[in-house]
Scaffold this motif. Structure first.
Motif, PDB file in Angstrom:
ATOM      1  N   PRO A  13       0.763  -1.761  -0.264  1.00 32.83           N
ATOM      2  CA  PRO A  13       0.076   0.111  -0.288  1.00 32.83           C
ATOM      3  C   PRO A  13       0.602   1.638  -0.193  1.00 32.83           C
ATOM      4  N   SER A  14       0.742   2.202  -0.893  1.00 31.98           N
ATOM      5  CA  SER A  14       1.958   3.034  -0.599  1.00 31.98           C
ATOM      6  C   SER A  14       0.607   4.169  -1.753  1.00 31.98           C
ATOM      7  N   ILE A  15       1.185   5.771  -1.579  1.00 32.46           N
ATOM      8  CA  ILE A  15       0.788   6.845  -1.782  1.00 32.46           C
ATOM      9  C   ILE A  15       1.993   7.627  -2.508  1.00 32.46           C
ATOM     10  N   ASP A  16       1.845   8.182  -3.509  1.00 29.91           N
ATOM     11  CA  ASP A  16       2.938   8.823  -4.048  1.00 29.91           C
ATOM     12  C   ASP A  16       2.183  10.844  -3.548  1.00 29.91           C
ATOM     13  N   VAL A  17       3.054  11.447  -2.793  1.00 27.57           N
ATOM     14  CA  VAL A  17       2.944  13.110  -2.127  1.00 27.57           C
ATOM     15  C   VAL A  17       4.044  13.834  -2.553  1.00 27.57           C
ATOM     16  N   ALA A  18       3.694  14.825  -2.473  1.00 29.25           N
ATOM     17  CA  ALA A  18       4.268  16.363  -3.195  1.00 29.25           C
ATOM     18  C   ALA A  18       4.861  17.169  -1.362  1.00 29.25           C
ATOM     19  N   VAL A  19       6.149  17.421  -1.548  1.00 29.62           N
ATOM     20  CA  VAL A  19       6.831  17.692  -0.394  1.00 29.62           C
ATOM     21  C   VAL A  19       7.536  19.537  -0.782  1.00 29.62           C
ATOM     22  N   VAL A  20       6.475  19.947   0.314  1.00 30.30           N
ATOM     23  CA  VAL A  20       7.114  21.288   0.077  1.00 30.30           C
ATOM     24  C   VAL A  20       7.845  22.217   1.070  1.00 30.30           C
ATOM     25  N   MET A  21       9.264  22.391   0.665  1.00 36.55           N
ATOM     26  CA  MET A  21      10.388  23.762   1.135  1.00 36.55           C
ATOM     27  C   MET A  21      10.201  24.625   0.853  1.00 36.55           C
ATOM     28  N   ARG A  22      10.200  25.604   2.077  1.00 41.84           N
ATOM     29  CA  ARG A  22      11.353  26.639   2.568  1.00 41.84           C
ATOM     30  C   ARG A  22      12.438  27.040   2.505  1.00 41.84           C
ATOM     31  N   ARG A  23      13.040  28.356   1.671  1.00 34.20           N
ATOM     32  CA  ARG A  23      14.665  28.355   2.052  1.00 34.20           C
ATOM     33  C   ARG A  23      13.785  30.205   2.624  1.00 34.20           C
ATOM     34  N   THR A  89       5.289   4.705   1.753  1.00 32.35           N
ATOM     35  CA  THR A  89       5.072   2.745   1.404  1.00 32.35           C
ATOM     36  C   THR A  89       4.682   2.773   2.970  1.00 32.35           C
ATOM     37  N   LEU A  90       3.271   1.803   3.364  1.00 36.36           N
ATOM     38  CA  LEU A  90       3.141   1.332   4.340  1.00 36.36           C
ATOM     39  C   LEU A  90       3.862  -0.331   4.428  1.00 36.36           C
ATOM     40  N   PHE A  91       4.489  -0.860   5.624  1.00 41.43           N
ATOM     41  CA  PHE A  91       4.592  -1.953   5.927  1.00 41.43           C
ATOM     42  C   PHE A  91       4.207  -2.772   6.483  1.00 41.43           C
ATOM     43  N   ALA A  95       4.337  -1.703  11.895  1.00 40.37           N
ATOM     44  CA  ALA A  95       2.325  -1.146  12.080  1.00 40.37           C
ATOM     45  C   ALA A  95       2.534  -0.889  13.234  1.00 40.37           C
ATOM     46  N   GLU A  96       3.196  -0.692  14.487  1.00 42.42           N
ATOM     47  CA  GLU A  96       3.235  -0.811  15.553  1.00 42.42           C
ATOM     48  C   GLU A  96       4.201   1.010  15.558  1.00 42.42           C
ATOM     49  N   GLY A  97       4.601   1.431  14.351  1.00 47.17           N
ATOM     50  CA  GLY A  97       5.254   1.894  14.370  1.00 47.17           C
ATOM     51  C   GLY A  97       3.465   3.487  13.706  1.00 47.17           C
ATOM     52  N   TYR A  98       3.194   3.220  12.671  1.00 47.79           N
ATOM     53  CA  TYR A  98       1.939   4.015  12.373  1.00 47.79           C
ATOM     54  C   TYR A  98       0.863   3.865  13.265  1.00 47.79           C
ATOM     55  N   PHE A  99       0.868   2.628  14.552  1.00 50.01           N
ATOM     56  CA  PHE A  99      -0.025   3.157  15.441  1.00 50.01           C
ATOM     57  C   PHE A  99       0.277   4.032  16.580  1.00 50.01           C
ATOM     58  N   LEU A 100       1.003   4.055  17.098  1.00 46.40           N
ATOM     59  CA  LEU A 100       2.061   5.356  17.419  1.00 46.40           C
ATOM     60  C   LEU A 100       1.761   6.642  16.856  1.00 46.40           C
ATOM     61  N   GLN A 163      -5.126   4.583   9.435  1.00 45.55           N
ATOM     62  CA  GLN A 163      -5.966   3.389  10.590  1.00 45.55           C
ATOM     63  C   GLN A 163      -6.762   2.372  10.067  1.00 45.55           C
ATOM     64  N   ALA A 164      -6.934   2.247   8.782  1.00 44.15           N
ATOM     65  CA  ALA A 164      -7.551   1.738   8.251  1.00 44.15           C
ATOM     66  C   ALA A 164      -6.014   0.198   8.070  1.00 44.15           C
ATOM     67  N   PHE A 165      -5.478   0.199   7.542  1.00 46.64           N
ATOM     68  CA  PHE A 165      -3.852  -0.745   7.595  1.00 46.64           C
ATOM     69  C   PHE A 165      -3.483  -1.297   8.580  1.00 46.64           C
ATOM     70  N   VAL A 166      -3.486   0.281  10.318  1.00 42.22           N
ATOM     71  CA  VAL A 166      -3.710  -0.700  11.514  1.00 42.22           C
ATOM     72  C   VAL A 166      -4.434  -1.564  11.877  1.00 42.22           C
ATOM     73  N   ASP A 167      -5.748  -0.741  11.490  1.00 45.61           N
ATOM     74  CA  ASP A 167      -6.370  -1.631  12.083  1.00 45.61           C
ATOM     75  C   ASP A 167      -6.665  -3.691  11.654  1.00 45.61           C
ATOM     76  N   ARG A 168      -6.089  -3.448  10.287  1.00 46.16           N
ATOM     77  CA  ARG A 168      -5.804  -5.255   9.882  1.00 46.16           C
ATOM     78  C   ARG A 168      -4.664  -5.972   9.993  1.00 46.16           C
TER      79      ARG A 168
END
Length: 208
Positions: A13-23, A89-91, A95-100, A163-168
């Protein structure tokens, strides 16, 4: 936002994101040592989650693109860059790291970034996002290694997907039942076991 299946062999399970940085320019006494600093502004989902092959991670990343924000946040001299197609990407074994993350006051994205000597901005190395994660454990490891890590709140749709991933996949370890104090072995002041007899005295105190 959700994925309908989970392939344990090749796809995650994955999702693509855009990161915005400011200088932005540094003011005050710190400007004597540093003329500008980089700040994480936002992490923006670029679409719906999907199942991704691990072999193509990083292949879709695009070079930074300077953008002009609608609101400069009161920093007219600041400059903004967007880094598209960073994959989260979720592994299952994390799952414990996502739960926290989910149980923290504000679930968030963490961005691990480094200065890139091959990409210069005003003659100085620019900030280059390396990894974006939703794992509390990932962020902790990077911080322990003295890496540059910043965070921004995750949008509600991403929090729901996580949350759905962690629940599972997350299993809370059962707490061990505490042994009652009455079951603890008795010892004397030297730490030696004490033997207690329940036999009744056959004779009175005076004896006959």
């Amino acid at each position: 936002m959700q994925t309908d299946s989970y392939d344990t062999h090749a796809r995650r399970p994955s999702i693509d994101v855009a990161v915005v940085m400011r200088r932005e320019p540094v003011t005050g006494p710190m400007s004597r040592w540093q003329s500008a600093r980089w700040v994480l502004v936002d992490v923006i989902p670029e679409g719906e989650p999907f199942l991704a092959d691990l072999s193509d991670v990083g292949q879709a990343m695009l070079p930074p693109e300077e953008v002009v924000p609608v609101d400069a946040g009161g920093l007219p001299e600041a400059r903004h860059w967007i880094f598209r197609h960073r994959r989260v990407t979720l592994f299952r074994d994390d799952a414990e790291g996502y739960f926290l993350n989910l149980t923290s006051p504000t679930p968030c994205f963490w961005v691990f970034w480094r200065s890139d000597d091959e990409w210069l901005v005003d003659g100085e190395p620019g900030a280059m996002p390396q990894i974006v994660t939703l794992s509390y454990h990932d962020a902790g490891r990077w911080l322990d290694a003295q890496e540059k890590v910043d965070q921004v709140p995750a949008p509600p749709a991403v929090v729901g997907w996580l949350q759905a991933f962690v629940d599972r996949h997350h299993q809370v370890e059962p707490k061990r039942r505490k042994r009652p104090e009455s079951f603890r072995p008795l010892t004397d002041r030297f730490g030696q076991p004490v033997r207690i007899s329940t036999d009744k005295l056959s004779r009175g105190r005076g004896g006959t």
